[in-house]
Scaffold this motif. Structure first.
Motif, short mmCIF file in Angstrom:
data_model
loop_
_atom_site.label_atom_id
_atom_site.label_comp_id
_atom_site.label_asym_id
_atom_site.label_seq_id
_atom_site.Cartn_x
_atom_site.Cartn_y
_atom_site.Cartn_z
N GLY A 220 -37.91 27.67 3.84
CA GLY A 220 -39.00 26.71 3.70
C GLY A 220 -38.58 25.35 3.21
O GLY A 220 -39.43 24.48 2.97
N GLY A 221 -37.27 25.13 3.06
CA GLY A 221 -36.79 23.86 2.55
C GLY A 221 -36.65 22.81 3.63
O GLY A 221 -36.51 23.11 4.82
N GLY A 222 -36.70 21.53 3.23
CA GLY A 222 -36.49 20.43 4.15
C GLY A 222 -37.58 20.22 5.17
O GLY A 222 -37.36 19.60 6.20
N ASP A 225 -42.13 16.34 2.24
CA ASP A 225 -41.94 15.71 0.94
C ASP A 225 -42.55 16.62 -0.13
O ASP A 225 -43.67 17.11 0.02
N ALA A 226 -41.81 16.85 -1.21
CA ALA A 226 -42.30 17.74 -2.26
C ALA A 226 -43.40 17.11 -3.10
O ALA A 226 -44.07 17.82 -3.87
N GLY A 227 -43.61 15.80 -2.97
CA GLY A 227 -44.65 15.15 -3.77
C GLY A 227 -44.10 14.70 -5.11
O GLY A 227 -43.06 15.16 -5.58
N TRP A 228 -44.82 13.79 -5.73
CA TRP A 228 -44.35 13.20 -6.99
C TRP A 228 -44.20 14.24 -8.09
O TRP A 228 -43.38 14.11 -9.00
N ALA A 231 -44.88 19.68 -6.33
CA ALA A 231 -45.74 20.82 -6.04
C ALA A 231 -45.50 21.43 -4.66
O ALA A 231 -45.80 22.59 -4.43
N ALA A 232 -44.93 20.64 -3.73
CA ALA A 232 -44.71 21.14 -2.38
C ALA A 232 -43.27 21.60 -2.15
O ALA A 232 -42.82 21.73 -1.02
N ARG A 233 -42.56 21.88 -3.24
CA ARG A 233 -41.22 22.46 -3.10
C ARG A 233 -41.33 23.83 -2.43
O ARG A 233 -42.38 24.47 -2.48
N PRO A 234 -40.22 24.31 -1.83
CA PRO A 234 -40.26 25.62 -1.16
C PRO A 234 -40.18 26.78 -2.15
O PRO A 234 -39.17 27.47 -2.26
#
Length: 265
Positions: A220-222, A225-228, A231-234
């Motif tokens: 689920g990586g890359g 954008d994970a957000g500031w 929170a949207a990290r994998p």
């Protein structure tokens, strides 16, 4: 220094550190690379065992662990590792493997998620074609006969010094060469992996950066954008690429222990 009888194998292992094994501070099992042994991690064990119990194990046919009458496969060795975790009554352990040991660690987590709390895969591909073609050409030359040309290498020096039957070295080289010719693709199983996983590669590894990115994408990586706030990290997964190192040096890189330690905490 002890041996555990697991799956018909007398597996050599060592325990390092005296920290009690708890649910919040599980043991860490380290799995070495192909044609090597627990010495792969000798430089890292003092740091990794400072605050937790560390188990180093020699895999089928490697170093202190004698071979048995079965092919060498990361799938069966993944079963061996899970059986060792059960034998030692570790509960859920953290498992970290390098190269061939990374494949065994990955298969242990896929096949026995109840035995693994966190997984660290160091420099192993998820698919056979992840290796650069010149590396695959070298792998195709591995056979019992080629063992004679390896007598000046660190692999032979370690095996001659530690193996219960040094005369089995050609058999080990042949079995490893035969394993390397077996097609594999773990994509679908990795997509469903629920164990928090850290991938660690060298910036000059034996796999292309595209393959490394594709492996990260399976977790689920890359993808966004994970957000500031991140929170949207994998999920709980991580990717690390260690600078100024190679496939052959990464297992003793000073950066490896710190990178793994942060993930395990």
């Amino acid at each position: 220094m002890s041996y555990a009888d697991v799956n018909g194998l007398s597996m050599y292992y060592r325990e390092h550190g005296d920290a009690p094994v708890t649910e919040d501070n599980p043991a860490l099992v380290l799995l070495h690379g192909g044609l090597s042994g627990s010495d792969d991690f000798a430089a890292l064990v003092p740091e990794l065992s400072a605050h937790r119990r560390v188990i180093t194990a020699d895999l089928q046919g490697h170093s202190h662990t004698a071979d048995v009458d079965r092919p060498i496969r990361v799938e069966t060795i993944g079963d061996d590792v899970a059986a060792l975790i059960k034998h030692l009554e570790l509960g859920k352990a953290d498992v970290m493997g390098y190269s061939f040991g990374g494949g065994a660690a990955l298969r242990c987590a896929i096949q026995h998620p109840d035995a693994v709390r966190k997984l660290i895969v160091v420099s192993f591909p998820f698919r056979q074609d992840g290796f650069f073609e010149d590396v695959r050409a070298q792998q195709r030359q591995m056979s019992p006969e080629s063992a004679a040309f390896m007598k000046q290498t660190p692999a032979w020096e370690l095996y001659e010094r530690t193996a219960p039957r040094p005369e089995d070295f050609p058999q080990l080289v042949g079995k490893m060469g035969e394993w390397l010719q077996q097609p594999f693709d773990y994509s679908e199983e990795i997509r469903g992996l629920q164990v928090p996983t850290q991938l660690i590669f060298a910036d000059a590894d034996m796999y292309s950066m595209q393959h490394i990115c594709d492996f990260w994408a399976l977790l689920g990586g890359g993808q966004r954008d994970a957000g500031w706030d991140g929170a949207a990290r994998p999920g709980a997964h991580q990717l690390a690429v260690l600078p100024d190192t190679t496939h052959y040096a990464i297992s003793s890189s000073p950066a490896l222990a710190g990178t793994a330690e942060r993930f395990l905490r």
